[in-house]
Design a protein around this motif. Sequence first.
Motif, PDB file in Angstrom:
ATOM      1  N   ASP A   1      34.196  13.042  17.362  1.00 13.95           N
ATOM      2  CA  ASP A   1      32.862  12.789  17.885  1.00 13.95           C
ATOM      3  C   ASP A   1      32.752  11.287  18.202  1.00 13.95           C
ATOM      4  OD1 ASP A   1      32.116  11.372  15.492  1.00 13.95           O
ATOM      5  OD2 ASP A   1      31.520  13.254  14.555  1.00 13.95           O
ATOM      6  N   GLN A   2      31.657  10.906  18.848  1.00 15.70           N
ATOM      7  CA  GLN A   2      31.518   9.522  19.303  1.00 15.70           C
ATOM      8  C   GLN A   2      31.525   8.528  18.150  1.00 15.70           C
ATOM      9  OE1 GLN A   2      31.656   8.783  22.669  1.00 15.70           O
ATOM     10  NE2 GLN A   2      32.034   6.747  21.832  1.00 15.70           N
ATOM     11  N   SER A   3      30.963   8.909  16.996  1.00 18.24           N
ATOM     12  CA  SER A   3      30.954   7.980  15.862  1.00 18.24           C
ATOM     13  C   SER A   3      32.375   7.727  15.347  1.00 18.24           C
ATOM     14  CB  SER A   3      30.051   8.493  14.739  1.00 18.24           C
ATOM     15  OG  SER A   3      30.575   9.667  14.171  1.00 18.24           O
ATOM     16  N   GLN A   4      33.237   8.748  15.379  1.00 22.23           N
ATOM     17  CA  GLN A   4      34.630   8.555  14.961  1.00 22.23           C
ATOM     18  C   GLN A   4      35.370   7.666  15.959  1.00 22.23           C
ATOM     19  OE1 GLN A   4      35.313  12.813  14.701  1.00 22.23           O
ATOM     20  NE2 GLN A   4      35.875  12.587  12.538  1.00 22.23           N
ATOM     21  N   ILE A   5      35.131   7.880  17.241  1.00 24.29           N
ATOM     22  CA  ILE A   5      35.759   7.049  18.278  1.00 24.29           C
ATOM     23  C   ILE A   5      35.319   5.598  18.103  1.00 24.29           C
ATOM     24  CG2 ILE A   5      35.819   6.569  20.770  1.00 24.29           C
ATOM     25  CD1 ILE A   5      35.654   9.651  21.176  1.00 24.29           C
ATOM     26  N   ASN A   6      34.001   5.401  17.926  1.00 29.09           N
ATOM     27  CA  ASN A   6      33.480   4.044  17.741  1.00 29.09           C
ATOM     28  C   ASN A   6      34.069   3.382  16.501  1.00 29.09           C
ATOM     29  OD1 ASN A   6      31.924   4.434  20.021  1.00 29.09           O
ATOM     30  ND2 ASN A   6      30.039   4.827  18.886  1.00 29.09           N
ATOM     31  N   ALA A   7      34.207   4.140  15.420  1.00 30.83           N
ATOM     32  CA  ALA A   7      34.771   3.589  14.185  1.00 30.83           C
ATOM     33  C   ALA A   7      36.234   3.216  14.362  1.00 30.83           C
ATOM     34  CB  ALA A   7      34.609   4.588  13.042  1.00 30.83           C
ATOM     35  N   LEU A   8      36.989   4.044  15.075  1.00 31.17           N
ATOM     36  CA  LEU A   8      38.411   3.745  15.296  1.00 31.17           C
ATOM     37  C   LEU A   8      38.615   2.543  16.220  1.00 31.17           C
ATOM     38  CD1 LEU A   8      40.155   7.215  15.580  1.00 31.17           C
ATOM     39  CD2 LEU A   8      40.715   5.369  13.993  1.00 31.17           C
ATOM     40  N   ILE A   9      37.741   2.379  17.196  1.00 35.40           N
ATOM     41  CA  ILE A   9      37.852   1.210  18.081  1.00 35.40           C
ATOM     42  C   ILE A   9      37.319  -0.026  17.366  1.00 35.40           C
ATOM     43  CG2 ILE A   9      37.020   0.156  20.229  1.00 35.40           C
ATOM     44  CD1 ILE A   9      37.207   2.987  21.494  1.00 35.40           C
ATOM     45  N   GLY A  10      36.194   0.113  16.697  1.00 32.93           N
ATOM     46  CA  GLY A  10      35.613  -0.998  15.951  1.00 32.93           C
ATOM     47  C   GLY A  10      34.830  -1.939  16.837  1.00 32.93           C
ATOM     48  N   LYS A  11      34.160  -2.873  16.188  1.00 37.39           N
ATOM     49  CA  LYS A  11      33.373  -3.877  16.902  1.00 37.39           C
ATOM     50  C   LYS A  11      34.327  -4.791  17.666  1.00 37.39           C
ATOM     51  CE  LYS A  11      29.975  -7.471  16.109  1.00 37.39           C
ATOM     52  NZ  LYS A  11      29.270  -8.271  15.094  1.00 37.39           N
ATOM     53  N   LYS A  12      34.142  -4.884  18.965  1.00 37.47           N
ATOM     54  CA  LYS A  12      34.982  -5.708  19.849  1.00 37.47           C
ATOM     55  C   LYS A  12      36.458  -5.337  19.733  1.00 37.47           C
ATOM     56  CE  LYS A  12      31.872  -9.631  19.924  1.00 37.47           C
ATOM     57  NZ  LYS A  12      31.710 -11.068  19.709  1.00 37.47           N
ATOM     58  N   GLY A  13      36.740  -4.079  19.377  1.00 42.00           N
ATOM     59  CA  GLY A  13      38.122  -3.617  19.314  1.00 42.00           C
ATOM     60  C   GLY A  13      38.875  -4.049  18.077  1.00 42.00           C
ATOM     61  N   ASP A  14      38.171  -4.563  17.068  1.00 41.93           N
ATOM     62  CA  ASP A  14      38.886  -5.108  15.915  1.00 41.93           C
ATOM     63  C   ASP A  14      39.659  -4.056  15.116  1.00 41.93           C
ATOM     64  OD1 ASP A  14      36.573  -3.976  14.862  1.00 41.93           O
ATOM     65  OD2 ASP A  14      36.048  -5.688  13.599  1.00 41.93           O
ATOM     66  N   THR A  15      39.149  -2.828  15.026  1.00 43.25           N
ATOM     67  CA  THR A  15      39.858  -1.804  14.256  1.00 43.25           C
ATOM     68  C   THR A  15      41.104  -1.326  14.984  1.00 43.25           C
ATOM     69  OG1 THR A  15      37.758  -1.103  13.278  1.00 43.25           O
ATOM     70  CG2 THR A  15      39.627   0.404  13.061  1.00 43.25           C
ATOM     71  N   ILE A  16      40.971  -1.011  16.270  1.00 41.46           N
ATOM     72  CA  ILE A  16      42.146  -0.550  17.022  1.00 41.46           C
ATOM     73  C   ILE A  16      43.185  -1.671  17.127  1.00 41.46           C
ATOM     74  CG2 ILE A  16      41.331  -1.046  19.374  1.00 41.46           C
ATOM     75  CD1 ILE A  16      42.492   1.759  20.133  1.00 41.46           C
ATOM     76  N   ASP A  17      42.729  -2.931  17.208  1.00 35.36           N
ATOM     77  CA  ASP A  17      43.660  -4.061  17.213  1.00 35.36           C
ATOM     78  C   ASP A  17      44.404  -4.155  15.884  1.00 35.36           C
ATOM     79  OD1 ASP A  17      42.967  -4.786  19.792  1.00 35.36           O
ATOM     80  OD2 ASP A  17      41.744  -6.505  19.201  1.00 35.36           O
ATOM     81  N   ALA A  18      43.693  -3.920  14.776  1.00 37.33           N
ATOM     82  CA  ALA A  18      44.324  -3.979  13.454  1.00 37.33           C
ATOM     83  C   ALA A  18      45.351  -2.867  13.287  1.00 37.33           C
ATOM     84  CB  ALA A  18      43.256  -3.894  12.353  1.00 37.33           C
TER      85      ALA A  18
END
Length: 162
Positions: free
Chosen positions: A50-67
């Motif tokens: 769902d959108q909340s999971q996508i948002n959490a995986l990407i993170g604020k300014k991409g910080d989670t997906i970058d990590a």
Amino acid sequence: MDEQVQRGKQWLETLLKLMNIPADVQLGRVEENDKQGVSCWLTIDEANLDQSQINALIGKKGDTIDAVQYLANSLLNIGLGDSAPCFFTVELNGYRIRRQAELVAIAQSAAARVRDTGIPEEIKYLSSVERRQIHSILESSDDLTTESQGNEPERRLIVKLR
């Protein structure tokens, strides 16, 4: 190299499972460069998210997906010996493609201002990966040069005339 690519896919799938994220991972572009190793895109399938999971995986300014991408590149390239490294790009919901377009626009805009004014342009709030991308975008410029200044988390990229 196939083994390293598969290892990357399995690692990301395991990480997602441990995070209780019900997503598969697809292998995207795989490009071999004899000198630098292999570049591989690992795309997280968002079909079951769902959108909340996508948002959490990407993170604020991409910080989670970058990590996640940083961990993949760090952990999966340890102890390779003479083997060439495999560089992973972790993609989700078109984030990397959209961000690349934004970085190109930022680089072009900064380059135009520097050319017009002759005054160096400072670009803040970029990750180290994004700074490298802007360096690459502008490296073929005959009249401009780029450099990074400062220390994390305040490190910034400077675009200036040669």
